[in-house]
Design an enzyme around this catalytic site. Sequence first.
Site, PDB file in Angstrom:
ATOM      1  N   HIS A   1      11.430  10.653  23.461  1.00 35.32           N
ATOM      2  CA  HIS A   1      11.225   9.244  23.780  1.00 35.32           C
ATOM      3  C   HIS A   1       9.861   8.982  24.399  1.00 35.32           C
ATOM      4  O   HIS A   1       9.319   7.884  24.226  1.00 35.32           O
ATOM      5  CB  HIS A   1      12.328   8.749  24.723  1.00 35.32           C
ATOM      6  CG  HIS A   1      13.620   8.471  24.037  1.00 35.32           C
ATOM      7  ND1 HIS A   1      14.559   9.449  23.782  1.00 35.32           N
ATOM      8  CD2 HIS A   1      14.142   7.317  23.538  1.00 35.32           C
ATOM      9  CE1 HIS A   1      15.599   8.907  23.164  1.00 35.32           C
ATOM     10  NE2 HIS A   1      15.376   7.627  22.997  1.00 35.32           N
ATOM     11  N   GLY A   2       9.315   9.921  25.127  1.00 36.94           N
ATOM     12  CA  GLY A   2       8.021   9.644  25.727  1.00 36.94           C
ATOM     13  C   GLY A   2       7.450  10.817  26.483  1.00 36.94           C
ATOM     14  O   GLY A   2       8.191  11.684  26.977  1.00 36.94           O
TER      15      GLY A   2
END
Length: 488
Positions: free
Chosen positions: A323-324
């Site tokens: 996700h990041g």
Amino acid sequence: MSFVSSQFLLFFPVVTVLYFVIPHRFRWALLLAASCYFYMAFVPVYLLILLFTVSIDYVAAILIERTSDQQRKKSFLTLSILANLGVLAFFKYFNFANANLASLAGFLHWNYPIGSLSIILPIGLSFHTFQAISYTIEVYRGNQKVERHFGIYALYVMFYPQLVAGPIERPQNMLRQFRDVHTPDYERITDGLKQIAWGLFKKVVIADRLAVLVNEVFSNSYNYNGVVLLAASVSFAFQIFCDFSGYCDIALGAAKVMGFKLMTNFDRPYSSASFSEFWRRWHISLSTWFRDYLYIPLGGSRVLPLRHATNLMIVFVVSGLWHGANWTFVVWGAIHGLLQVIEIQVKRLGQQLPEKIRAIITDTRVARTVRVILVFAMVDFAWIFFRANDLDQALNFVSGLVSRFGSGLNTNTLSTISSLLGGRSELIIAFAAIAVMEAVHYTQARTSVSQLIRRQSLVVRWTLYAILVVSICALGLLGQQQFIYFQF
């Protein structure tokens, strides 16, 4: 190009009409050209990155199918995966890894000469990278025949409705559909348009309205009491659901209008009574991707308990990193992994209870309601780390939520929340829109909403459509917030 932009308002009907007008043998070329244009509307040069990975995977899959030597097959698969993950690692994780190495070097008083790079993450890179990887893996496993038409394979990766933020499709579902002959169908087209409108409602009426409150409170959490912080965290839970599921509804609807069927990515996740059930309902295409290509190859649950717990933690931490490139996402993934491990242990302990007590705890409506509330509370807690810009912001938010909760139990708190949303009317609109959405979810759990609407009279149907469109136009905050998952 965003689904909520004025450009898409023109792009979608033009591409759709042309798709049905031109001969079938040219349709793949139209969709590929439209998808390239759609992606180039963000940063044109990054189309070259997509073409690079598409070319690598196209050739690697052909080589995998041609050779009978298992070791060479594995080498070609490895080449394909490394090429995809290498691009992803460079653009998404280089600066993150470099910053952490620099911090470690500073702590050890070492000289670290490598600086950060001024690079922009290509939009949707994580999504189409995983979709491409699934193709070569399925070819390697013998579950998918190689696609020798370069244009159709490129379209599989770049199909514009799901190119930027999913759902992450599998080749078995999508490749054959690009060869199917799709003809205009009134029922299918209207169903698709209704799904697009529903997605827009969730995005611009609910998600973007709640974003006003969420952005302010998370940026200045030290200014607000615990109740306001709780309101902001719950608001973000609904914001991210409406934002992401809204995108997926628009993607599925746009594809459906042309005759394509994309996989469902959400299934009322906040009604889950367990954490495992939540991940069967939330971002389904990603959770099944990790299940099939990471969790099961690690051994899944068919291993010793400690190894099983380790497998779960690995999957969810990697999911967080997907996700990041931020420690907040790692913590978010670790929280969900830990919740899964704890849930398994609790279930094992529950099996030792007498059957009557176990039935009361697990089978009654009250028990399920309590579990749903508990699961939502823990998922909402984890969302704090997902939303925060860094760990300091997340920890300050959690600290304020706990230490200042009692001071927020007063009549001024509701006024504060109202003002943060923009006024009492904005609060009423937000509550009403969420209530409508939950009513639809409640109905959807029991029957098909589309079929239910279709059974109504013409006057009732068009009244509902008019209310939905007017709500989007009059109450929607159009063009104010980008889709959250575009950053992934």
